[in-house]
Design a protein around this motif. Structure first.
Motif, PDB file in Angstrom:
ATOM      1  N   HIS A 130       0.978  -1.188  -0.014  1.00 46.03           N
ATOM      2  CA  HIS A 130      -0.054   0.095   0.077  1.00 46.03           C
ATOM      3  C   HIS A 130       0.696   1.230  -0.042  1.00 46.03           C
ATOM      4  O   HIS A 130       0.470   2.256   0.465  1.00 46.03           O
ATOM      5  CB  HIS A 130      -0.808  -0.064   1.162  1.00 46.03           C
ATOM      6  N   ALA A 133      -1.188   4.124  -1.769  1.00 46.82           N
ATOM      7  CA  ALA A 133      -2.174   4.281  -1.432  1.00 46.82           C
ATOM      8  C   ALA A 133      -2.837   5.701  -0.817  1.00 46.82           C
ATOM      9  O   ALA A 133      -1.710   6.108   0.171  1.00 46.82           O
ATOM     10  CB  ALA A 133      -2.779   3.222  -0.612  1.00 46.82           C
ATOM     11  N   THR A 137      -8.248   5.367   1.134  1.00 51.64           N
ATOM     12  CA  THR A 137      -8.293   4.027   0.612  1.00 51.64           C
ATOM     13  C   THR A 137      -7.865   3.065   1.540  1.00 51.64           C
ATOM     14  O   THR A 137      -7.928   1.817   1.184  1.00 51.64           O
ATOM     15  CB  THR A 137      -7.707   3.926  -0.818  1.00 51.64           C
TER      16      THR A 137
END
Ligand SMILES: Nc1ncnc2c1ncn2[C@@H]1O[C@H](COP(=O)(O)OP(=O)(O)OP(=O)(O)O)[C@@H](O)[C@H]1O
Ligand SMILES: [Mg+2]
Lengths: 226, 298
Positions: A130, A133, A137
Motif C-alpha cells: 500500500h 495508497a 483508501t
C-alpha cells in the motif's frame, strides 16, 4: 528528558483542565498515561509536543526551559518528538509513502535513500502493498499503522501516542504495543495515553494517572506476565 | 515550472493547485497589470510630451514692439545682439508675422490692412551665460514700450497639467498594486483555511514557518506570472493599436487629440518589468501573509 513543575493549563479563558502537574520522565522510560475521559490526558500530551502552552508552571524539554526558548528553536525540538495522534491526522492527498516521508522532508532530507528507508519501514508495519495508497483508501487499522510509521520514521527520542489502540481489536492492540516496546528497547522514551486497563497490565511500565486534571499516582508496575 | 520548483522548494505537501483558492487570481492580476500598463504608458507619453515642449521653448524668447519706428527697431536689435548669451536676434518681416497669425485670423490677409506689432525672435544659448533679468533691464532702457515674452505664460499651465496627470497615473499604478496585494492576501488566507489541518500537522512535526510559506509563495509566483503575462499581452496589444492609429492617415485626425503613445525602448522595458513585478508582489505577499498567520501558532 521531560520535566513539569507545578504546571497548569487552560484553553482560552476556560477553567484549568490541568492543575499542579509535577513530574519527570526519564530517558528510556516507558509510560502509560491513564485516567477517565476528560481527565486531561490529551491536553498533557499537547503540552509535551508543543501544540499548547501552559498557563502557569515550568516545562523543561530536552533540557530547554520552554518559557525562555525562542520560537525559532521549537521546530528542532519538535523533530525529536514523534506523535501518533488520536485521529491519525494523515494528509489526505499524499500517498502512504509521502505521508511517512513528511517528517524527513520537513527536516530537509529527500532523495532515493529516504524513499527506500520509508518503504522499508512501511513493509515492517505490514503495508508493503500500500505504498502509493491514499489514506482514504486504507482501513482504520492500516491508517493507524501509517500514522505510527510517520511518528517513528525520524527515530525520535520521545514518542507520544494518544489512544493508539482505540481503533483496533485486542490482538491488534497488543501487536502495536510490542512495536512500541521494541522501539523502547532501542532507546526511545515512550508515553502512551490509553483507557485499556487489561492491555497495560501485560507490559512493564511507569503509570501516570490523571483524575480531574490532577496527577494522582505515579507508580512503577511490573508486568503481570510477558 | 515543476523543475524550478524542485530546485527552489521541493514538492508541494499541500495541493494548492487543486483547491480553487487561487483560481481567480490570474484574472485579477491580469486586469491590474493591464490597467497599470496603460497608466504607465500614458504617464511616460505625457512626460515625453512635456519634455519636448520644454526643450522646444528652452532658449527662445520673443520681443514685441509697437509698429512704426524702424530706427528704434534697429537699436533694440543691436542691444539684443550685444547681450551675453544671445546667439541670434531676428526681426520677423510682415509676411512671417501674418503667417504666425493665420491660425487665428485666417489666410489671405493683406499685411497692409493691419497695424501688426513687430516681433523679434530671440535665440539664446540656454545656458548659465544668459541672464533674462539683465536683458529685460537693458531692453527697458532702450525701448520702454518693448515687451519680453519668455512663453512661460503659456507653457507653465500645460506643464502643471501634465504633472497632475502624471501624479494621477502614478496613483492609479499604486492603487492597482494595492488592490492586487489585497486579492493575493485573501486568496492566500483562503488557502490557509482550506489546508489548516495539514498545516497544523506540518507545524507539529517540526516544519519551520518558512517551509510552509514556501509552499504558498511558489504557487503565488506561478499565478502572478500567469496573470502578469496575460495583462501585459493585452496591454501591449492595446498600445500597439494606439500607435498604429496614430500613424494611419484615416485615423490620424481621431488620434490627434491623444498624446503620442508610441513608447521608447526604455518605455517598453519599463512595461515589461510589470511581469516580474507582478510575480514578485504575489510571492512576497503570499509569504508575508503565511508567516504572519503562522506566527500565531505556539
Ligand atoms: N480544544 C479545546 N478547547 C477547550 N476545551 C478543551 C479542548 N480540548 C479539550 N478540552 C477540555 O479539556 C478537558 C480535558 O480534555 P482532554 O482531551 O485532555 O481529556 P482526555 O483525558 O484526553 O479525554 P479522553 O480520554 O476522552 O480523550 C476536557 O474537559 C475538555 O472538555
Ligand atoms: Mg484524549
Amino acid at each position: 528528558m521531560v520535566r513539569f513543575d507545578n504546571v497548569g493549563m487552560r484553553y482560552g479563558a476556560g477553567r484549568e483542565v490541568l492543575r499542579d502537574i509535577t513530574m519527570r520522565l526519564a530517558p528510556g522510560g516507558f509510560y502509560f498515561l491513564t485516567g477517565p475521559s476528560g481527565a486531561g490526558k490529551s491536553s498533557l500530551l499537547k503540552l509535551i509536543y508543543l501544540a499548547e502552552r501552559p498557563s502557569r508552571g515550568l516545562i523543561t524539554l530536552f533540557g530547554h526551559d520552554l518559557a525562555t526558548t525562542p520560537r525559532r528553536e521549537l521546530p528542532a525540538l519538535r523533530r525529536k518528538i514523534g506523535v501518533v495522534f488520536q485521529d491519525f491526522r494523515l494528509i489526505p492527498h499524499l500517498s502512504a509513502l509521502d505521508n511517512v516521508a513528511l517528517p524527513l522532508r520537513v527536516a530537509g532530507l529527500r532523495g532515493e535513500r529516504v524513499r527506500n528507508n520509508v518503504a522499508e519501514l512501511l513493509r515492517w508495519v505490514g503495508l508493503a502493498d500500500h505504498l502509493d495508497a491514499r489514506p482514504a483508501t486504507l482501513s482504520g487499522g492500516q491508517q493507524q499503522r501509517v500514522a505510527i510509521a510517520r511518528a517513528v520514521v525520524s527515530r525520535p527520542s520521545l514518542l507520544l501516542a494518544d489512544e493508539p489502540t482505540g481503533n483496533v481489536d485486542e490482538r491488534g492492540a497488543e501487536r502495536l504495543l510490542r512495536l512500541f516496546v521494541e522501539l523502547n528497547r532501542q532507546g526511545t522514551t515512550i508515553v502512551i495515553a490509553t483507557h485499556s486497563e487489561s492491555l497495560i497490565r501485560r507490559f512493564p511500565h511507569t503509570r501516570l494517572h490523571l483524575e480531574g486534571g490532577e496527577l494522582t499516582t505515579t507508580m512503577q508496575l511490573q508486568a503481570e506476565y510477558q | 515550472m515543476s523543475g524550478l520548483r524542485r530546485i527552489l522548494g521541493g514538492p508541494l505537501d499541500l495541493p494548492l493547485e487543486r483547491d480553487g483558492s487561487g483560481r481567480f487570481l490570474p484574472w485579477i492580476v491580469a486586469l491590474m497589470v493591464y490597467i497599470a500598463a496603460l497608466a504607465l504608458a500614458g504617464m511616460m507619453a505625457l512626460h515625453g510630451a512635456a519634455e519636448r515642449w520644454q526643450a522646444a521653448l528652452a532658449g527662445t524668447l520673443t520681443v514685441e514692439l509697437p509698429p512704426g519706428d524702424a530706427a528704434r527697431d534697429d537699436a533694440v536689435l543691436a542691444v539684443l545682439r550685444a547681450t551675453p548669451g544671445v546667439r541670434r536676434a531676428d526681426l520677423l518681416d510682415k509676411a512671417a508675422t501674418v503667417k504666425l497669425l493665420e491660425p487665428w485670423l485666417g489666410a489671405g490677409l493683406d499685411p497692409g490692412d493691419l497695424d501688426l506689432p513687430r516681433l523679434i525672435d530671440l535665440r539664446t544659448d540656454g545656458g548659465a551665460g544668459f541672464d533674462e533679468a539683465a536683458l529685460a533691464t537693458r531692453l527697458a532702457a532702450a525701448a520702454p514700450e518693448a515687451r519680453l515674452d519668455d512663453h512661460h505664460r503659456w507653457v507653465d499651465p500645460l506643464l502643471r497639467t501634465a504633472l497632475a496627470a502624471e501624479i494621477l497615473g502614478a496613483s492609479i499604478v499604486l492603487l492597482v498594486g494595492a488592490a492586487a496585494v489585497l486579492s493575493i492576501v485573501f486568496a492566500t488566507r483562503t488557502g490557509l483555511a482550506i489546508h489548516q489541518g495539514a498545516i497544523e500537522v506540518l507545524h507539529l512535526i517540526g516544519a519551520r514557518d518558512t517551509y510552509i510559506a514556501r509552499q504558498f509563495q511558489w504557487q503565488a509566483l506561478r499565478l502572478g506570472l500567469r496573470g502578469g503575462l496575460l495583462g501585459l499581452a493585452a496591454g501591449g496589444l492595446t498600445l500597439a493599436g494606439f500607435a498604429a492609429a496614430g500613424r494611419s492617415p484615416s485615423l490620424a485626425g481621431m488620434a490627434a487629440g491623444l498624446p503620442r503613445l508610441a513608447l521608447t525602448p526604455l518605455g517598453w522595458t519599463a512595461l515589461a518589468l510589470l511581469l516580474p513585478g507582478a510575480g514578485l508582489v504575489a510571492l512576497v505577499t503570499a509569504r508575508v501573509t503565511v508567516l504572519r498567520s503562522l506566527a500565531r501558532m505556539p
